[in-house]
Every structure is written in C-alpha cells, then in structure tokens.
Design an enzyme around this catalytic site. Sequence first.
Site, PDB file in Angstrom:
ATOM      1  N   SER A  60      -7.526  -8.713   1.996  1.00  0.00           N
ATOM      2  CA  SER A  60      -6.661  -7.683   1.400  1.00  0.00           C
ATOM      3  C   SER A  60      -5.308  -7.559   2.073  1.00  0.00           C
ATOM      4  O   SER A  60      -4.396  -6.956   1.504  1.00  0.00           O
ATOM      5  CB  SER A  60      -7.360  -6.324   1.421  1.00  0.00           C
ATOM      6  OG  SER A  60      -7.434  -5.810   2.730  1.00  0.00           O
ATOM      7  N   LYS A 104      -4.936  -1.448   6.398  1.00  0.00           N
ATOM      8  CA  LYS A 104      -4.002  -1.380   5.279  1.00  0.00           C
ATOM      9  C   LYS A 104      -2.584  -1.093   5.785  1.00  0.00           C
ATOM     10  O   LYS A 104      -2.359  -0.804   6.963  1.00  0.00           O
ATOM     11  CB  LYS A 104      -4.409  -0.280   4.286  1.00  0.00           C
ATOM     12  CG  LYS A 104      -5.823  -0.411   3.732  1.00  0.00           C
ATOM     13  CD  LYS A 104      -6.006  -1.643   2.860  1.00  0.00           C
ATOM     14  CE  LYS A 104      -7.452  -1.746   2.361  1.00  0.00           C
ATOM     15  NZ  LYS A 104      -7.671  -2.989   1.569  1.00  0.00           N
TER      16      LYS A 104
END
Length: 206
Positions: A60, A104
């Site tokens: 990700s 993230k």
Amino acid sequence: MKKQQPDLTESPLYQAVYGSPRERRLVRALSIALIALLVLFSFALYCRETFVRIVVSGISMEDTLHDGDALFADMRAEPRRGDIVVIDVSQSEDEHFSGDYIIKRLIAQGGDRVYCSGNTVYLCPAGETEYAPIEEDYLRAGTVTSDFLPVTVPEGEVFVMGDNRADSYDSRRAGTFASGDILGIIPGWSYAVSYTHLRAHETRRH
C-alpha cells in the site's frame, strides 16, 4: 639569559601525588574509555526510548516503502502533514486490518478539509477558507487517486492514505483515525537506507 624553569612533573613529590607519566597516561586512557562507554550507553538508551523497529507488510505504500522493508519509527516526533505514520489498529474491529499496525501517509489533521478531484488532492487547512492542491511528488508516476467528496477531519483525528492509491485501504474507506493511535513517524533516513528499498531502486534502474 632567562633561567630555565624546572619540570615539576618529574619531581618525586609530584609523581607521589599524581603518579608517574605512565600511570597518568593510563588514567587518561581509562577516562576516555569510560566517557566513550557512557556516551554509547546514553545513545543506546535514547534510541531504545525513541525508536521502535517495524517491518512493512503489503504494497500500500509503494513506491516509497516495499513489502519486507525493515524500518524504525520515531515515537517522539510530532506528526505533521506529509509524514509517513505508523498507526496502532490492534483494537480496531475493522476486518480489513489483520495486523497490529498500518503504515500510511498523513494527509490532513484535525480541523482540515480535504477532497480529491481530477486525480488531484486538495487541502484546506484548519482555520483557512481556501483549498490548494497538495504536492505529492512521492507518488509513483501514473498513480490515479479516485475522486472523493470533501471530508472535514474531526479534532484529534487524522486522514491518511497509502502512496499506492490503487491498493491501499485507508481513510477514503475506513474513515479517520485517532491521533493518539499514531505510534510514530518513519523518518526519511530510515526508509532511505532500507536494504529492500535500495534494491528495488537498483532493479528499476536496470
């Protein structure tokens, strides 16, 4: 002619009090070694209290981070927009989170407003009235970020996204995360020296 002053360090009295030249050299060497050990111990203690080792799982955050990268998170740093953050999701009931943490990119903080249109993410910082596009030079060329409507980030929370927008489960679907759940940030030097990260760059250059 100036009379030469005697070297008192060679006198029996001086050596009786302070030791012989050899003994003084030994004392200086031991003192330097002790200081070096104290510095190393202090540095090790600082690192233990400041950094935690984590390993990237998943894709990700490509191309910035890669699956298997071993990194260090700074637990004392104050998270800011644009930082890569490690978020504790161990208590989350979201079935998409299989591990204890996610990694993230912090896009917006409490009070900020954010939306995406035409593959560009726009941010209106807390207290301001106008949106401006976010410079995202960390994204892979050709990355597409799907449009989403304006989101106002609640106070005490953050809006995050993965750099690999097509394969990231983040605030676009999971919602915002509590700022208090941020374990730390990933300093630039940490992922810059990651072996897997460097190997990936070498592969892309050939």
